[in-house]
Scaffold this motif. Structure first.
Motif, mmCIF file in Angstrom:
data_model
loop_
_atom_site.group_PDB
_atom_site.id
_atom_site.type_symbol
_atom_site.label_atom_id
_atom_site.label_comp_id
_atom_site.label_asym_id
_atom_site.label_seq_id
_atom_site.Cartn_x
_atom_site.Cartn_y
_atom_site.Cartn_z
ATOM 1 N N ARG A 199 0.821 -1.216 0.000
ATOM 2 C CA ARG A 199 0.000 0.000 0.000
ATOM 3 C C ARG A 199 0.850 1.258 0.000
ATOM 4 N N PHE A 203 -1.528 4.475 -0.660
ATOM 5 C CA PHE A 203 -2.594 4.501 0.348
ATOM 6 C C PHE A 203 -2.033 4.663 1.752
ATOM 7 N N PRO A 259 -2.078 8.830 -4.410
ATOM 8 C CA PRO A 259 -2.251 7.599 -5.190
ATOM 9 C C PRO A 259 -2.668 7.864 -6.631
ATOM 10 N N TYR A 260 -3.534 8.923 -6.814
ATOM 11 C CA TYR A 260 -4.049 9.126 -8.169
ATOM 12 C C TYR A 260 -3.024 9.733 -9.118
ATOM 13 N N THR A 267 1.353 3.454 -10.790
ATOM 14 C CA THR A 267 1.143 2.065 -10.416
ATOM 15 C C THR A 267 -0.342 1.784 -10.461
ATOM 16 N N ASN A 268 -0.719 0.537 -10.624
ATOM 17 C CA ASN A 268 -2.118 0.151 -10.490
ATOM 18 C C ASN A 268 -2.201 -1.082 -9.624
ATOM 19 N N MET A 269 -3.362 -1.226 -9.019
ATOM 20 C CA MET A 269 -3.483 -2.280 -8.033
ATOM 21 C C MET A 269 -4.719 -3.126 -8.349
ATOM 22 N N PHE A 315 -7.249 -5.310 -6.362
ATOM 23 C CA PHE A 315 -7.595 -5.428 -4.949
ATOM 24 C C PHE A 315 -8.046 -6.833 -4.589
ATOM 25 N N SER A 332 -10.483 -7.639 -2.767
ATOM 26 C CA SER A 332 -11.941 -7.747 -2.919
ATOM 27 C C SER A 332 -12.364 -7.404 -4.346
ATOM 28 N N ALA A 392 -12.818 -4.790 -5.725
ATOM 29 C CA ALA A 392 -13.264 -3.387 -5.700
ATOM 30 C C ALA A 392 -13.788 -2.928 -7.050
ATOM 31 N N LEU A 393 -14.585 -3.762 -7.698
ATOM 32 C CA LEU A 393 -15.205 -3.347 -8.962
ATOM 33 C C LEU A 393 -16.317 -2.351 -8.641
ATOM 34 N N GLY A 421 -10.117 4.091 -15.673
ATOM 35 C CA GLY A 421 -8.798 4.713 -15.530
ATOM 36 C C GLY A 421 -8.370 5.428 -16.793
ATOM 37 N N ARG A 445 -8.935 -4.339 -15.493
ATOM 38 C CA ARG A 445 -9.016 -2.929 -15.139
ATOM 39 C C ARG A 445 -7.660 -2.412 -14.667
ATOM 40 N N SER A 446 -6.957 -3.239 -13.876
ATOM 41 C CA SER A 446 -5.691 -2.762 -13.332
ATOM 42 C C SER A 446 -4.592 -2.780 -14.404
ATOM 43 N N ASP A 501 -18.419 0.083 0.176
ATOM 44 C CA ASP A 501 -17.084 -0.442 0.405
ATOM 45 C C ASP A 501 -16.071 0.678 0.144
ATOM 46 N N THR A 551 -12.963 0.528 -0.149
ATOM 47 C CA THR A 551 -11.873 0.222 -1.089
ATOM 48 C C THR A 551 -12.228 0.669 -2.502
ATOM 49 N N LEU A 552 -13.536 0.888 -2.774
ATOM 50 C CA LEU A 552 -13.904 1.406 -4.087
ATOM 51 C C LEU A 552 -13.265 2.764 -4.327
ATOM 52 N N ALA A 585 -8.988 6.076 -6.753
ATOM 53 C CA ALA A 585 -7.755 6.870 -6.624
ATOM 54 C C ALA A 585 -6.626 6.167 -7.361
ATOM 55 N N ASP A 586 -6.571 4.868 -7.219
ATOM 56 C CA ASP A 586 -5.516 4.088 -7.850
ATOM 57 C C ASP A 586 -5.561 4.232 -9.363
ATOM 58 N N LEU A 587 -6.787 4.396 -9.904
ATOM 59 C CA LEU A 587 -6.934 4.513 -11.352
ATOM 60 C C LEU A 587 -6.831 5.961 -11.810
ATOM 61 N N GLY A 588 -6.392 6.836 -10.905
ATOM 62 C CA GLY A 588 -6.106 8.208 -11.308
ATOM 63 C C GLY A 588 -7.204 9.191 -11.020
ATOM 64 N N CYS A 589 -8.100 8.861 -10.122
ATOM 65 C CA CYS A 589 -9.249 9.721 -9.860
ATOM 66 C C CYS A 589 -9.050 10.482 -8.548
#
Lengths: 383, 365, 320
Positions: free
Chosen positions: A68, A73, A93-94, A98-100, A102, A104, A106-107, A120, A167-168, C214, C216-217, C222-226
């Motif tokens: 993380r 994060f 992070p944004y 890097t991409n992650m 998850f 779960s 996290a869709l 993204g 997605r990642s 959730d 983590t969404l 954020a991870d995807l650039g948002c």
């Protein structure tokens, strides 16, 4: 599956042995604390470009926190995290390349598969036509072309996992972070996907960092594994090294099945060492340079499959041998595990591959048996 | 143990039995009256004297009474509606005629008032007047004097003359939210018959009120009491008793607010709240007993002292607090009394026109 | 029970026919309870109101005709039905007062709903993101005002908003204003009263929707650039939409018919449908027209809601 084709590439890939190679991701004396709890403790680590690197350890060992910190994060309490020479500390992070994926997944539940993958890309302001092309490419990659319009709740667990992966990957990140990516899948699907992952990583030429508590998963996918315990790295090595030459009882015990027998060193030197083993009640002869002194406490560690079991004493006088009685037999189909009780009361496990169909069992309960292993069959551990 | 227990059970049974007896016919009287409209000691004294328990509920609008009466089965023995509402209910056949043999104190009735009451209750068959009063102007002496030294406080000019009303817009003019009370005043101010049912007349009255609408802060039938008392309003067109109540509240609060009430010299509406007995009253005899009791001159005088309204019992004036009796804003002098007008109920069509005009006055639409 | 007791015990998993029938009947009963409730407490009163709306006003007890006389039997009822008239509805179209009242009410309800949403969303969001152990207490604080009578709370606002009220005194003391503001008896006071009174009805469904989201969404976004603010509009808000819709319905519908708050806090010049209904019922004593006003009000509210729900259902089916 293209596993055969990439075999030679993988075999020759070992930048960590190249003194000139520069790490792609680098942790420099990173410490992370949450209140009183130290999740990561003064840790340094280098991960190379195109490497598939696994962080392995039980829950709470700090592996997820470490990942993380790459994603952004978490920020390190002390120390630095570098990516391609750039310090990541302070970058949200944004804005990280890097991409992650998850644990779960996290869709986004309100978006279709297509929209999830495109999220993204849209965020980057990619032209529409390019987005369409890239999403289609990703859908093909994970074989979900006909599911583009579905919502996540209309997919199976395996399909969801692949959407999360697509997605990642869509933004073609410099580093892909995978947080227990296969944990939610059943065993069979998990094994299949493990091979797909390595294949994908080779083809895309990306750096993958995976966090897992499943040693088998780590062994299957990773070029190198870092075994972690309580915020520290215990050993970093290739899967084979970790398995065959664990540097500690912790690693030996964490990875696979192993017999650990306590004793004291009676001789050390170039090319060999002797251990007065309390567990076996005999001297164990090992072909190993042991960096410890005579009289030090040590453990002899040997994998069950390296222990040969026979009804008669071994003919070769150079092998180590002890006798005992079959206490229990575990039949697992492909292999059988024998639990042999020695005169000292210690139990040693031996695994026999069932190469022929089981019609008669030559060795059975309460048989007097001999266990033997070669000088290089096991290792002496001093910690 | 056993004996104690059985004693407890026995006494409990006696209690229940006792209350069942108390609930039996004519031992209770259910009264539905305006809020803040009676000296509570009168009710206690009545129960002491007769053994009849009083169950007392209150309302704050005639509409509440009317709706409950029209729906039927209210369970009340006495209600106290105002003149026109009462007349409509009498026409609907809601009440029972009085058994005058059980109300000997009717001998003290004030003929002047009962003559007017006959407009609503022909032959005085159903109703016994409880209180009556006027609709007039309450004002804050200081706030008015600050804004207009020679303010015509005894005239409807205060509200209906735009030049005058404009001066008081900032300190707050409140008007009853009741077409039945305000429209007759407007008609009367214009020199038209205050009880006119003509649409043209009503439209003229509405236009008059609309011309001063910008200066009126709010149309509401009870808020002005509090507003006057604490200085949030400087003029209120309302019921005499309510305004006098505001005067007393301000005096009690010692907040420097001084309220006065005047009956407009152009004339004012005389209204009457009267006691009637519903046809389906469960305890009609107890109701008549109560009406007779309250019409005892000394008792009704006590009631007047408490609420600051004149009552319809002539004999009681001997016992009313002289300060109240002499206050012409409460007991008007004979000339003023002759200027007071009464109104009669509207048929549904006129009522609809009136309500519609009133809505237009208030909202401009 | 006695019947099944005498029979041999069926093997587990297979109920005896009688027991099955009994279970079926019991289930039917359980399913029927809400319907009976709806029938008795909503449909029956509603049809009484509809029936009155077709009647003619009269000075009588009750104040309209015809009155169903059950002693006349079916033909008696039929005679009464023949007296029904549609005039009351026609009348509503003849005077602009009625549709203007409806429009004013809808406008005030709409503005109030938007205001309440704007106020409630951050509160619900803060609650949903607060530490887990604090959430029950925060929820309690939202519900707490319900322990006091609604009327008393509205009266309290009179004390705050009036000329000499707490708010004006405070602002004068601060020196922000030099003359008391006239808030009482204006639409401002009505909006303040409505926003205050209906806030919990918006917060609770919003909180329920946001709390189960959730987190983590947001990390994934954020991870995807948002960036966070965009993530709110792209992820958090769309996912809270069911809560937003539920909250808006819970607020909008009662506010359209609101009577007490405008009566106590508002001025005389805003005519809402609640007041018009009151006038018809109490001033004009015209129960039939009042009933017609109520029926139309119900239709105005129910038809869009039913339509909306149908659309939702269709969409859900399409996605399947």
């Amino acid at each position: 599956m293209a596993a055969k084709a990439i075999g030679p590439v993988r075999r020759s890939f070992a930048p960590w042995n190249d003194p000139n190679a520069k790490p792609f991701i680098e942790f420099r004396n990173v410490t992370k604390t949450f209140g009183d709890f130290t999740a990561v403790d003064d840790l340094s680590l280098g991960i190379y470009e195109r490497e598939f690197f696994a962080l392995l350890g039980p829950s709470g060992c700090g592996k997820t926190t470490l990942m993380r910190m790459v994603a952004g994060f978490e920020e390190p309490t002390r120390g630095h995290v570098l990516l391609d020479g750039q310090d990541l500390v302070g970058i949200p992070p944004y804005r990280r390349p890097t991409n992650m994926m998850f644990q779960s997944y996290a869709l986004f539940p309100h978006m279709s598969v297509w929209e999830n993958i495109a999220f993204g890309l849209k965020q980057d302001g990619m032209p529409k036509a390019d987005i369409v092309a890239r999403v289609d490419e990703m859908l093909t990659l994970v074989k979900l072309e006909q599911f583009a319009k579905r919502k996540p709740h209309q997919l199976s667990g395996g399909q969801r996992q692949r959407v999360a992966l697509a997605r990642s990957l869509a933004k073609k990140p410099k580093v892909l972070l995978l947080d227990e990516p296969l944990g939610a899948l059943d065993k069979k699907l998990r094994e299949e996907t493990q091979f797909e992952l390595t294949d994908l990583q080779m083809r895309l030429g990306m750096t993958f960092l995976i966090v897992t508590h499943d040693q088998e998963e780590a062994m299957t996918v990773a070029d190198r594994i870092a075994v972690m315990d309580r915020g520290k790295i215990i050993q970093i090595a290739t899967p084979a090294e970790i398995y065959e030459q664990p540097n500690s009882r912790y690693v030996a015990d964490f990875i696979g099945d192993i017999n650990l027998l306590e004793g004291r060193l009676s001789s050390v030197g170039a090319g060999g060492a002797k251990l007065e083993c309390v567990g076996t009640g005999a001297t164990v002869d090992v072909a190993q340079d042991v960096s410890a002194r005579v009289g030090d406490q040590a453990w002899f560690a040997i994998r069950p499959e390296k222990v040969t079991i026979s009804l008669t004493p071994p003919a070769d006088p150079n092998v180590n041998a002890v006798s005992g009685e079959v206490w229990d037999i575990g039949y697992l189909g492909d292999v059988s595990i024998y639990h042999v009780r020695l005169a000292t009361g210690a139990t040693v496990k031996s695994t026999i591959t069932n190469t022929t169909r089981l019609v008669e069992r030559p060795i059975t309960w309460e048989d007097k048996v001999w266990l033997s292993w070669t000088r290089d069959g096991g290792v002496v551990l001093t910690r | 143990m056993k004996t104690i227990l059985s004693r407890v059970v026995l006494s409990a049974a006696m209690l229940v039995g006792g209350s069942v007896l108390a609930m039996a016919a004519d031992k209770e009287v259910h009264i539905y009256n305006w809020s803040d409209y009676i000296d509570p000691t009168i009710l206690e004294d009545f129960t002491k004297q007769t053994g009849i328990k009083v169950v007392y509920d209150v309302y704050d609008s005639n509409e509440m009474v009317e709706t409950k009466m029209l729906a039927g089965g209210s369970g009340y023995d006495i209600v106290v509606p105002t003149d026109r509402n009462m007349q409509r209910l009498i026409q609907a056949g809601v009440f029972q005629p009085l058994d005058k043999s059980k109300i000997p104190n009717l001998q003290y009735a004030w003929p002047e008032i009962y003559k007017r009451l006959e407009t609503y209750d022909p032959g005085n068959q159903y109703a016994v007047n409880y209180m009556w009063g006027t609709t007039g102007i309450g004002y804050n002496k200081k706030l008015i004097a600050d804004r207009m030294a020679d303010a015509p406080v005894n005239s409807m000019d205060m509200i209906f003359k735009p030049e005058v009303a404009a001066k008081f817009a900032d300190c707050g003019i409140y008007v009853l939210d009741s077409a039945d009370d305000v429209m007759p005043a407007a008609l009367n101010y214009l020199g038209l018959p205050p009880d006119s049912k003509e649409t043209a007349d009503l439209e003229k009255a509405a236009a008059l009120i609309e011309s001063v609408r910008p200066y009126i802060r709010k149309f509401h039938s009870s808020e002005f009491i509090e507003a006057l008392a604490n200085g949030d309003a400087c003029i209120a067109f309302g019921f005499s008793g309510d305004i006098l109540q505001a005067r007393d509240r301000a005096a009690e609060a010692k907040n420097g607010v001084e309220i006065a009430y005047s009956i407009p010299k152009e004339g004012a509406l005389l209204w009457m709240d009267s006691m009637v007995v519903p046809k389906d009253a469960p305890n009609a005899d107890a109701a008549f007993a109560f009406i007779n009791y309250i019409q005892t001159p000394q008792v009704i005088a006590k009631a007047t002292d408490y609420v600051n309204y004149p009552n319809g019992n002539l004999e009681s004036q001997k016992y009313v607090n002289p300060d109240i009796l002499k206050d012409t804003s409460i007991y008007p002098d004979p000339t003023t009394l002759s200027h007071l007008y009464t109104t009669t109920p509207n048929d549904p069509k006129v009522q609809r026109v009136l309500t519609r005009l009133w809505t237009k006055v208030k909202t401009g639409s | 029970m006695a019947v099944t007791d005498t029979q041999p015990t069926p093997p587990p998993g297979i109920a005896a026919p009688a027991a099955l029938a009994k279970r079926g009947r019991l289930r039917w009963l359980v399913v029927a309870i809400p319907y009976v409730w709806m029938l008795l407490l909503f449909l029956v009163p509603f049809f009484i109101v509809v029936k009155i709306s077709f009647s003619t006003t009269a000075i009588a007890l009750p104040p309209y005709t015809p009155v169903f006389d059950l002693s006349g039997g079916l033909s008696g009822i039929w005679d009464s039905v023949k007296e029904f008239t549609f005039d009351n509805y026609v009348f509503l179209t003849e005077d602009s007062l009625y549709w203007r009242s409806y429009l004013t009410s809808l406008r005030i309800a709409f503005v109030s709903t938007v205001l309440i949403l704007i106020v409630a969303y951050p509160i619900a969001y803060g609650m949903a993101r607060a530490r887990k152990e604090w959430r029950p207490s925060l929820l309690m604080l939202v519900i707490l005002p319900f322990w006091t009578s609604f009327l008393i709370r509205v009266y309290a606002w009179i004390g705050i908003l009036k000329q000499e009220g707490l708010l004006n005194q405070f602002l004068l003391w601060l020196g922000v204003i030099d003359k008391p503001l006239v808030i009482m008896s204006t639409d401002w006071a009505v909006y303040i009263g409505i926003v205050y009174s209906y806030l919990p009805f918006m917060i609770l469904p919003l909180y329920a929707a946001l709390e189960k989201m959730d987190e983590t969404l947001l990390e994934a976004a954020a991870d995807l650039g948002c960036p966070p603010i965009q993530a709110f509009w792209k992820i958090t808000f769309p996912l809270s939409l069911p809560g937003v819709v539920a909250g808006c319905f819970l607020v909008f519908i009662p506010v359209v018919g609101e009577f007490v708050i405008p009566d106590l806090l508002g001025g005389s010049n805003t005519i809402m449908i609640g007041r018009t209904l009151w006038n018809e019922f109490f001033n004009n004593r015209d129960w039939p027209v009042a009933s017609a006003v109520a029926v139309i009000l119900l239709l105005i509210l129910v038809i869009p809601i039913v339509y909306f729900q149908n659309q939702q259902q269709k969409e859900a089916e399409k996605a399947r």
